[in-house]
Design an enzyme around this catalytic site. Structure first.
Site, PDB file in Angstrom:
ATOM      1  N   ASP A  39       0.800  -1.330   0.045  1.00  0.00           N
ATOM      2  CA  ASP A  39       0.032   0.012   0.052  1.00  0.00           C
ATOM      3  C   ASP A  39       0.879   1.211  -0.254  1.00  0.00           C
ATOM      4  O   ASP A  39       0.171   2.167   0.555  1.00  0.00           O
ATOM      5  CB  ASP A  39      -1.193   0.088   1.120  1.00  0.00           C
ATOM      6  CG  ASP A  39      -0.292  -0.074   2.472  1.00  0.00           C
ATOM      7  OD1 ASP A  39       1.078  -0.314   2.639  1.00  0.00           O
ATOM      8  OD2 ASP A  39      -0.992  -0.116   3.464  1.00  0.00           O
ATOM      9  N   HIS A 245      23.513   7.058 -19.431  1.00  0.00           N
ATOM     10  CA  HIS A 245      21.982   7.032 -18.304  1.00  0.00           C
ATOM     11  C   HIS A 245      22.286   6.330 -17.086  1.00  0.00           C
ATOM     12  O   HIS A 245      21.796   5.626 -16.451  1.00  0.00           O
ATOM     13  CB  HIS A 245      20.810   6.471 -18.905  1.00  0.00           C
ATOM     14  CG  HIS A 245      20.386   7.213 -20.108  1.00  0.00           C
ATOM     15  ND1 HIS A 245      19.561   6.521 -20.967  1.00  0.00           N
ATOM     16  CD2 HIS A 245      20.453   8.351 -20.516  1.00  0.00           C
ATOM     17  CE1 HIS A 245      19.026   7.490 -21.859  1.00  0.00           C
ATOM     18  NE2 HIS A 245      19.920   8.605 -21.604  1.00  0.00           N
ATOM     19  N   ASP A 262      24.579  15.067 -14.375  1.00  0.00           N
ATOM     20  CA  ASP A 262      23.549  15.584 -15.157  1.00  0.00           C
ATOM     21  C   ASP A 262      22.188  15.524 -14.197  1.00  0.00           C
ATOM     22  O   ASP A 262      21.638  14.496 -13.783  1.00  0.00           O
ATOM     23  CB  ASP A 262      23.321  14.517 -16.092  1.00  0.00           C
ATOM     24  CG  ASP A 262      21.888  15.205 -17.177  1.00  0.00           C
ATOM     25  OD1 ASP A 262      21.300  15.868 -16.706  1.00  0.00           O
ATOM     26  OD2 ASP A 262      22.056  14.403 -18.394  1.00  0.00           O
ATOM     27  N   ASP A 273      17.430  21.122 -16.991  1.00  0.00           N
ATOM     28  CA  ASP A 273      18.181  19.878 -17.248  1.00  0.00           C
ATOM     29  C   ASP A 273      19.626  20.590 -17.254  1.00  0.00           C
ATOM     30  O   ASP A 273      20.015  21.105 -18.486  1.00  0.00           O
ATOM     31  CB  ASP A 273      17.693  19.452 -18.555  1.00  0.00           C
ATOM     32  CG  ASP A 273      18.319  18.253 -19.002  1.00  0.00           C
ATOM     33  OD1 ASP A 273      19.294  17.597 -18.473  1.00  0.00           O
ATOM     34  OD2 ASP A 273      18.148  17.751 -20.130  1.00  0.00           O
ATOM     35  N   HIS A 352      25.207  10.708 -29.023  1.00  0.00           N
ATOM     36  CA  HIS A 352      23.860  11.117 -28.848  1.00  0.00           C
ATOM     37  C   HIS A 352      23.748  12.496 -29.572  1.00  0.00           C
ATOM     38  O   HIS A 352      24.386  13.005 -29.948  1.00  0.00           O
ATOM     39  CB  HIS A 352      23.762  11.156 -27.204  1.00  0.00           C
ATOM     40  CG  HIS A 352      24.428  12.228 -26.329  1.00  0.00           C
ATOM     41  ND1 HIS A 352      24.415  13.501 -26.482  1.00  0.00           N
ATOM     42  CD2 HIS A 352      25.486  12.046 -25.633  1.00  0.00           C
ATOM     43  CE1 HIS A 352      25.140  13.951 -25.779  1.00  0.00           C
ATOM     44  NE2 HIS A 352      26.024  12.981 -25.143  1.00  0.00           N
ATOM     45  N   HIS A 356      17.326  18.511 -27.020  1.00  0.00           N
ATOM     46  CA  HIS A 356      16.017  18.133 -27.218  1.00  0.00           C
ATOM     47  C   HIS A 356      15.056  19.178 -26.492  1.00  0.00           C
ATOM     48  O   HIS A 356      15.798  20.289 -25.673  1.00  0.00           O
ATOM     49  CB  HIS A 356      15.810  16.815 -26.222  1.00  0.00           C
ATOM     50  CG  HIS A 356      16.271  16.847 -24.910  1.00  0.00           C
ATOM     51  ND1 HIS A 356      15.553  17.580 -23.869  1.00  0.00           N
ATOM     52  CD2 HIS A 356      17.385  16.603 -24.309  1.00  0.00           C
ATOM     53  CE1 HIS A 356      16.352  17.690 -22.737  1.00  0.00           C
ATOM     54  NE2 HIS A 356      17.463  16.843 -22.984  1.00  0.00           N
ATOM     55  N   HIS A 363      12.281  15.725 -21.412  1.00  0.00           N
ATOM     56  CA  HIS A 363      12.379  15.395 -22.821  1.00  0.00           C
ATOM     57  C   HIS A 363      10.914  15.797 -23.262  1.00  0.00           C
ATOM     58  O   HIS A 363      10.005  15.339 -23.345  1.00  0.00           O
ATOM     59  CB  HIS A 363      12.533  14.039 -23.112  1.00  0.00           C
ATOM     60  CG  HIS A 363      13.998  13.916 -23.002  1.00  0.00           C
ATOM     61  ND1 HIS A 363      14.459  12.314 -23.232  1.00  0.00           N
ATOM     62  CD2 HIS A 363      15.010  14.376 -22.584  1.00  0.00           C
ATOM     63  CE1 HIS A 363      15.590  12.212 -22.937  1.00  0.00           C
ATOM     64  NE2 HIS A 363      16.159  13.454 -22.607  1.00  0.00           N
ATOM     65  N   GLU A 386      23.815  20.227 -25.283  1.00  0.00           N
ATOM     66  CA  GLU A 386      24.451  19.418 -24.397  1.00  0.00           C
ATOM     67  C   GLU A 386      25.594  18.303 -25.138  1.00  0.00           C
ATOM     68  O   GLU A 386      25.371  17.002 -25.135  1.00  0.00           O
ATOM     69  CB  GLU A 386      23.512  18.354 -23.696  1.00  0.00           C
ATOM     70  CG  GLU A 386      22.246  17.650 -24.463  1.00  0.00           C
ATOM     71  CD  GLU A 386      21.354  16.768 -23.703  1.00  0.00           C
ATOM     72  OE1 GLU A 386      21.966  16.107 -22.966  1.00  0.00           O
ATOM     73  OE2 GLU A 386      20.221  17.056 -23.600  1.00  0.00           O
ATOM     74  N   TYR A 390      32.870  11.011 -24.850  1.00  0.00           N
ATOM     75  CA  TYR A 390      33.185   9.707 -24.090  1.00  0.00           C
ATOM     76  C   TYR A 390      34.082   8.887 -24.651  1.00  0.00           C
ATOM     77  O   TYR A 390      33.751   8.311 -25.669  1.00  0.00           O
ATOM     78  CB  TYR A 390      31.679   8.938 -23.925  1.00  0.00           C
ATOM     79  CG  TYR A 390      30.542  10.340 -23.700  1.00  0.00           C
ATOM     80  CD1 TYR A 390      30.059  10.469 -22.351  1.00  0.00           C
ATOM     81  CD2 TYR A 390      29.849  10.810 -24.781  1.00  0.00           C
ATOM     82  CE1 TYR A 390      29.236  11.550 -22.352  1.00  0.00           C
ATOM     83  CE2 TYR A 390      29.064  11.698 -24.552  1.00  0.00           C
ATOM     84  CZ  TYR A 390      28.569  11.978 -23.354  1.00  0.00           C
ATOM     85  OH  TYR A 390      27.585  13.001 -23.248  1.00  0.00           O
ATOM     86  N   ARG A 408      30.264  15.930 -20.391  1.00  0.00           N
ATOM     87  CA  ARG A 408      29.021  16.643 -21.102  1.00  0.00           C
ATOM     88  C   ARG A 408      28.920  17.748 -20.621  1.00  0.00           C
ATOM     89  O   ARG A 408      29.260  17.880 -19.105  1.00  0.00           O
ATOM     90  CB  ARG A 408      27.876  15.692 -20.935  1.00  0.00           C
ATOM     91  CG  ARG A 408      26.654  16.176 -21.763  1.00  0.00           C
ATOM     92  CD  ARG A 408      25.593  15.221 -21.903  1.00  0.00           C
ATOM     93  NE  ARG A 408      24.923  14.878 -20.691  1.00  0.00           N
ATOM     94  CZ  ARG A 408      25.298  13.261 -20.312  1.00  0.00           C
ATOM     95  NH1 ARG A 408      26.055  12.696 -20.976  1.00  0.00           N
ATOM     96  NH2 ARG A 408      24.674  13.028 -19.152  1.00  0.00           N
ATOM     97  N   GLU A 410      25.907  20.766 -20.429  1.00  0.00           N
ATOM     98  CA  GLU A 410      24.526  20.972 -20.965  1.00  0.00           C
ATOM     99  C   GLU A 410      23.827  22.491 -20.313  1.00  0.00           C
ATOM    100  O   GLU A 410      23.819  22.624 -18.859  1.00  0.00           O
ATOM    101  CB  GLU A 410      23.629  19.785 -20.481  1.00  0.00           C
ATOM    102  CG  GLU A 410      21.991  19.912 -20.865  1.00  0.00           C
ATOM    103  CD  GLU A 410      21.436  18.500 -20.469  1.00  0.00           C
ATOM    104  OE1 GLU A 410      21.813  17.983 -19.554  1.00  0.00           O
ATOM    105  OE2 GLU A 410      20.325  18.483 -20.960  1.00  0.00           O
TER     106      GLU A 410
HETATM  107  N1  GLY Z   1      19.100  14.534 -18.477  1.00  0.00           N
HETATM  108  C1  GLY Z   1      18.582  13.970 -19.384  1.00  0.00           C
HETATM  109  C2  GLY Z   1      19.073  14.384 -20.711  1.00  0.00           C
HETATM  110  O1  GLY Z   1      19.946  15.378 -20.583  1.00  0.00           O
HETATM  111  O2  GLY Z   1      18.690  14.342 -21.843  1.00  0.00           O
HETATM  112 MN    MN Z   2      19.067  16.822 -21.683  1.00  0.00          MN
HETATM  113 MN    MN Z   3      20.635  16.147 -18.924  1.00  0.00          MN
END
Ligand code: GLY
Ligand code: MN
Ligand code: MN
Length: 441
Positions: A39, A245, A262, A273, A352, A356, A363, A386, A390, A408, A410
């Site tokens: 629950d 991720h 991140d 983000d 990547h 976005h 996203h 971003e 890597y 990265r 961003e």
């Molecule tokens: N934190 C998710 C992305 O950067 O897309």
């Molecule tokens: Mn992002």
């Molecule tokens: Mn991010």
């Protein structure tokens, strides 16, 4: 505290109703409550599009917008919600109830959610179009299908059910994609709090600390502002920064490694983000610095490409061009630049996209292509920028000194008539500024 008002939510419903045309009905449900175990539930968060139209944050709610024969008649907004219930409120907290739905949330009609199956049939009759988000929730989809069948079953009364079912998202996503000034204010607040969290993390980190302890520093700032993360925080030390991720956040942060964070929060259901990468011991090594500055050059140039009229893809092309040239200059890649870009072999190190849409969802909604072409930036669109690099820890095609470095950077950027506006600039990102900030700690 900056919040949207009921007038703002009403203006959104007005715009939706206008686009639906006559004799139409839109049905939109909020999120389900998901069970964690037995629950104990996961903390409820309203569905973004439902909240966008209603400002109503309780679970078990459905909004219905109906238009009539003639635009002069306006439209009707009904809210189906949980009834007030003394016993349930003692256990689980306050409910607006049907009176609150009308008095505080400005519904024209309000009903107990338990009456939805019954009341919705009358509302469906004699409508030409049903606007609905099919595919969000299989159980709710099945109920909607049953309502249409039941409404068709009433045809001997001389009535009819909607003949056309339209994706409500086609209208709502486009509305949500273009942020107005108030939405940008909320996103700026989310970004400022998130920037403060990153700054605190840079000041707190020390060799020997665990990744989750650094995550706790971020959560402290989010919590101090009544905010929650807008996605699962990534705190990756050393080679964990190469896992795009990575969310385990359970390893020790080591002297000589970088840490990639991140993480960001949402404020009034608007997300930030942010990614920053910095040295655990406060000082970049020559290799870390060389790669970092390359990513930063790519990021700054990509941000400048978020110009109204530019293709959504332009920042990516700009970033890839700079990254590939830099990888060639550093001897990490060999060969012909144009060929590396055309064949996308740079994906060995940059796999990547460069950004976005960002908004109520991290996203965010909104089409990326229109009529088969990448769309252009328009006023009020918010995009992340971003780029990263890597170098896999086991990549024997590159000199050992580069392996296991993941970087990265961003930021969140609004497209405006005056050029790109960076919402997340309150957290430092040059090597000099990061090292200076960390030296003060
Ligand atoms: N934190 C998710 C992305 O950067 O897309
Ligand atoms: Mn992002
Ligand atoms: Mn991010």
């Amino acid at each position: 505290m900056t919040k949207l008002t009921q007038a703002d939510f009403q203006a959104r419903r007005d715009r939706l109703a206008e686009q639906m045309g006559p004799r139409s009905i839109a049905i939109i449900a909020t999120n389900q409550v998901y069970m964690r175990n037995r629950d104990a539930d996961y903390k409820f968060r309203a569905d973004s599009s439902f909240f966008y139209l209603t400002g109503f944050a309780e679970p078990e709610a459905v909004a219905v917008i109906e238009t009539f024969d003639d635009a002069e008649e306006g439209y009707s907004y009904s809210l189906f919600c949980r009834e007030r219930d003394r016993e349930m409120e003692i256990w689980h907290g306050y409910r607006a109830g049907v009176d609150g739905a009308i008095d505080d949330f400005e519904a024209d009609e309000a009903y107990a959610i338990d009456l939805l199956d019954e009341e919705i049939i009358e509302k469906l009759l004699d409508k030409d179009q049903l606007f609905y988000r099919i595919g969000q929730n299989a159980d709710f989809d099945a109920r909607v299908a049953k309502w249409i069948a039941n409404a068709n079953g009433e045809s001997r009364r001389g009535t009819s059910a909607p003949e056309q079912i339209m994706q409500l998202d086609a209208i709502l996503d486009e509305m949500r994609l273009h942020k107005d000034a108030q939405e940008i204010v909320l996103m700026q607040i989310a970004s400022d709090i998130s920037a403060q969290a990153h700054t605190r993390a840079m000041q707190a980190v020390k060799p020997g600390m665990m990744e989750y302890q650094l995550e706790a520093e971020l959560n402290y700032i989010f919590g101090q502002h009544g905010c929650v993360p807008s996605y699962n925080s990534i705190v990756g030390g050393g080679q964990n920064g190469c896992i795009l991720h990575y969310v385990e956040n359970n390893q020790e942060l080591k002297d000589g490694d970088l840490v990639l964070i991140d993480a960001a929060c949402e404020y009034e259901l608007y997300a930030s983000d942010i990614t920053r990468t910095f040295p655990v011991n406060g000082k970049f090594s020559p290799e870390q610095k060389a790669l970092y500055n390359l990513v930063l050059d790519a990021q700054i140039a990509a941000i400048n490409a978020v110009q109204i009229g530019n293709s959504y893809k332009e920042p990516h092309h700009v970033a890839v061009d700079i990254l590939v040239q830099g990888l060639l200059d550093l001897g990490i890649m060999q060969g012909d630049k144009e060929k590396i870009i055309a064949q996308e072999t740079y994906r060995q190190f940059y796999m990547h996209g460069t950004g976005h849409w960002l908004g109520m969802d991290v996203h965010d909604v909104g089409r990326y292509k229109v009529d088969g072409e990448w769309r252009n930036y328009e006023e009020g669109m918010v995009v992340t920028v971003e780029p990263g690099l890597y170098i896999a820890p086991d990549d024997e095609t590159v000199d050992e000194k580069w392996r296991g470095i993941g970087i990265r950077i961003e930021d969140d950027v609004v497209a405006t008539g005056n050029g790109p506006v960076v919402l997340t600039q309150a957290v430092v990102k040059t090597v000099e500024d990061i090292e200076a900030l960390m030296a003060q700690a």
